[in-house]
Design an enzyme around this catalytic site. Structure first.
Site, PDB file in Angstrom:
ATOM      1  CB  CYS A   1       0.059 -49.595  -9.106  1.00 28.78           C
ATOM      2  SG  CYS A   1      -0.468 -49.100 -10.715  1.00 28.78           S
TER       3      CYS A   1
ATOM      4  CG  HIS B   1       4.830 -49.767 -15.257  1.00 30.54           C
ATOM      5  ND1 HIS B   1       4.359 -49.181 -14.102  1.00 30.54           N
ATOM      6  CD2 HIS B   1       6.170 -49.897 -15.090  1.00 30.54           C
ATOM      7  CE1 HIS B   1       5.371 -48.959 -13.276  1.00 30.54           C
ATOM      8  NE2 HIS B   1       6.479 -49.381 -13.852  1.00 30.54           N
TER       9      HIS B   1
HETATM   10  C1  CIR Z   1       5.711 -44.283 -10.623  1.00 33.21           C
HETATM   11  O1  CIR Z   1       5.880 -43.475 -11.532  1.00 33.21           O
HETATM   12  O2  CIR Z   1       6.508 -45.178 -10.375  1.00 33.21           O
HETATM   13  C2  CIR Z   1       4.464 -44.162  -9.773  1.00 33.21           C
HETATM   14  N1  CIR Z   1       4.102 -42.794  -9.667  1.00 33.21           N
HETATM   15  C3  CIR Z   1       3.328 -44.964 -10.356  1.00 33.21           C
HETATM   16  C4  CIR Z   1       3.593 -46.442 -10.357  1.00 33.21           C
HETATM   17  C5  CIR Z   1       2.470 -47.225 -10.933  1.00 33.21           C
HETATM   18  N2  CIR Z   1       2.739 -48.622 -10.829  1.00 33.21           N
HETATM   19  C6  CIR Z   1       2.263 -49.540 -11.642  1.00 33.21           C
HETATM   20  O3  CIR Z   1       1.656 -49.219 -12.663  1.00 33.21           O
HETATM   21  N3  CIR Z   1       2.549 -50.804 -11.394  1.00 33.21           N
END
Ligand code: CIR
Length: 265
Positions: free
Chosen positions: A256, A169
């Site tokens: 996150c 991201h």
């Molecule tokens: C994913 O790959 O979607 C999750 N394992 C990690 C999401 C992390 N989210 C974020 O950076 N906002």
């Protein structure tokens, strides 16, 4: 300049599900320990609460292994919230689970609903003056255009920026530190997207701590990145370190784990 991009009365979090061991990851660096992740998660919530904020803790959702990463399900702005449309197929249903929580707290909740639109909160950095959105493997042009149209009448301007190749991201590589300052990896800053802002770089080799959050008077960052921590302390920030070894195995960091906002009264 105001400080509404980092002063918040509320946060929403979700407890990690046991299914987290099946969460998405770019590279397999081992199975996360649920017990240690729960410990880190409760330290994180305690840190948010220590600023006086109300922190909602939602129940774990076993159907969605990555549902602890609530940030990706919505964009929370002072005027209202927008429910996202995650680009990871296994995460699409998480947004609908979050919508009623936002409706309970906000007078106005909008939704990204275009069939071709994909966008995740992790690609969105809201500063005092603009909303930066990185196109990525999870966020596409249609998603960015739809979000821009949906928040224009709230007075928010969107600027499309660049998520470095291979980076999950946009905010994997940067964080807001205050109204004019960004913490960024050198590789992201090199794209020129932070022109006009002050930028503090993560120390070399410590790129994995770029995903921090400024929450009221505190900067929460993952533990174990001493050189970057010392830079932030030297710059005058009140830093709190939180264990992140288990979320890191799933490409997750500080931002996150929460939606942070001040709903309009
Ligand atoms: C994913 O790959 O979607 C999750 N394992 C990690 C999401 C992390 N989210 C974020 O950076 N906002």
């Amino acid at each position: 300049m105001s400080d509404r991009s980092f002063r918040f009365t509320h946060a929403i979090t979700r407890r990690p599900a046991a299914s987290i061991i099946n969460g998405l990851r770019a590279v397999d660096t081992g199975t996360p320990s649920l017990a240690l992740m729960r410990q880190h998660h409760s330290d994180y919530i305690a840190a948010l609460r220590s600023t006086g904020a109300t922190v909602v803790e939602l129940d774990a959702l076993e159907t969605f292994p990555d549902s602890v990463f609530v940030e990706d399900t919505a964009l929370c702005l002072p005027e209202g919230a927008v429910v996202m449309r995650p680009g990871a197929p296994t995460r699409l249903g998480e947004a609908a689970e979050m919508a009623p929580q936002l409706t309970a707290l906000y007078a106005e909740v909008r939704r990204i609903d275009g069939a071709d639109s994909f966008i995740e909160g992790g690609d969105i950095l809201t500063t005092e003056t603009e909303v930066l959105i990185g196109r990525s493997a999870r966020t596409n042009g249609a998603g960015i255009a739809e979000l821009a149209a949906k928040i224009a009448d709230w007075g928010h301007e969107v600027r499309e920026v660049f998520t470095p190749p291979g980076v999950l991201h946009f905010k994997t590589d940067c964080s807001l530190l205050d109204a004019e300052t960004i913490l960024s990896t050198q590789r992201l800053d090199a794209s020129g997207c932070f022109k006009g802002y002050k930028v503090i770089h993560t120390a070399e080799g410590e790129e994995a701590c770029a995903n921090a959050i400024r929450f009221n008077d505190m900067v929460l960052m993952p533990a174990g990145f001493e050189r970057t921590r010392d830079k932030l302390v030297a710059a005058g920030y009140g830093v709190r370190e939180i264990g992140n070894t288990e979320c890191a195995k799933l490409d997750g960091g500080m931002s996150c784990l929460s939606l942070r906002f001040t709903p309009k009264a």
